[in-house]
Design an enzyme around this catalytic site. Sequence first.
Site, mmCIF file in Angstrom:
data_model
loop_
_atom_site.group_PDB
_atom_site.id
_atom_site.type_symbol
_atom_site.label_atom_id
_atom_site.label_comp_id
_atom_site.label_asym_id
_atom_site.label_seq_id
_atom_site.Cartn_x
_atom_site.Cartn_y
_atom_site.Cartn_z
ATOM 1 N N ASP A 84 0.834 -1.200 0.000
ATOM 2 C CA ASP A 84 0.000 0.000 0.000
ATOM 3 C C ASP A 84 0.872 1.255 0.000
ATOM 4 O O ASP A 84 1.954 1.263 0.583
ATOM 5 C CB ASP A 84 -0.894 -0.006 1.241
ATOM 6 C CG ASP A 84 -2.080 0.942 1.111
ATOM 7 O OD1 ASP A 84 -2.285 1.488 0.023
ATOM 8 O OD2 ASP A 84 -2.788 1.124 2.111
ATOM 9 N N ASN B 238 -10.782 -3.228 -6.605
ATOM 10 C CA ASN B 238 -9.974 -2.229 -7.309
ATOM 11 C C ASN B 238 -10.510 -1.880 -8.701
ATOM 12 O O ASN B 238 -10.058 -0.899 -9.308
ATOM 13 C CB ASN B 238 -8.515 -2.696 -7.430
ATOM 14 C CG ASN B 238 -7.753 -2.622 -6.134
ATOM 15 O OD1 ASN B 238 -6.764 -3.328 -5.932
ATOM 16 N ND2 ASN B 238 -8.194 -1.770 -5.212
#
Length: 259
Positions: A35, A83
């Site tokens: 991330d 996503n």
Amino acid sequence: MNKPLDYIFPNPPADLDPTRLDAAAVPEHVAVIMDGNGRWAKERGKNRLFGHKAGIEAVRETIRCASDVGVRYLTIYSFSSENWKRPQDEVIGLMNLFATTMLAEVDGLHEEHVRVMTIGRTDALPKKTRDAFAKAWEKTKDNDGMTLVVAVNYGGRVELMDAMRSFMDEAHAAMRAGRAPEELTEESFARHLYTADIPDPDLLIRTSGEMRVSNFLLWQIAYAEFVCTDVLWPDFDRYEFLRALLEFQGRDRRFGAVK
């Protein structure tokens, strides 16, 4: 450990001693939530795809280091089932990046005896991306080194639903054949997960200071140790990986029992 410590960690920071790493206690399976690519790019006035491209070097570094220290399974969360909600240009860019990177890296991974596999609903990926992962699996499937598991179009809840459907289909098939269906247990259910032949993660690393699991390996991380770092993914290197390993080795893992 597959290589000497001074080879794996040639220039450690002054506050980090690689000799503290216990080769006998290296986690068998490490999972990583990568991330911070977007924030890393924003800090530099660039778009998010620039950050994703920068993050590829951190992926390379982590794979090499994990393999060298003796990790047997490394699972990286590259693209979640959620996503797809991102801007279309970012999604298209990521899919192209996955394909080109996998094709560019597979020969080197093969030379290091790394086996590459994917988990997730890969049938929904663009053909170019799907084919790249398939070629990587075909080339490396017989390797006996570390297994690199790429979670792509992956979601933990979707995996659990897929596993239950698979279990029920098998049970119905048994009944149609006049056999008693297999009893539902943790062990029998786990055989229907995407990770059926892979041990559960011992260590889960998350970068960029976030403190959530983001629908990742919900069943498998039941007893994983979590290490969260503020480092953004493109800045994650072998020394940050070493810090995570050392923190893991300092934990007292009781698995619900009392010592």
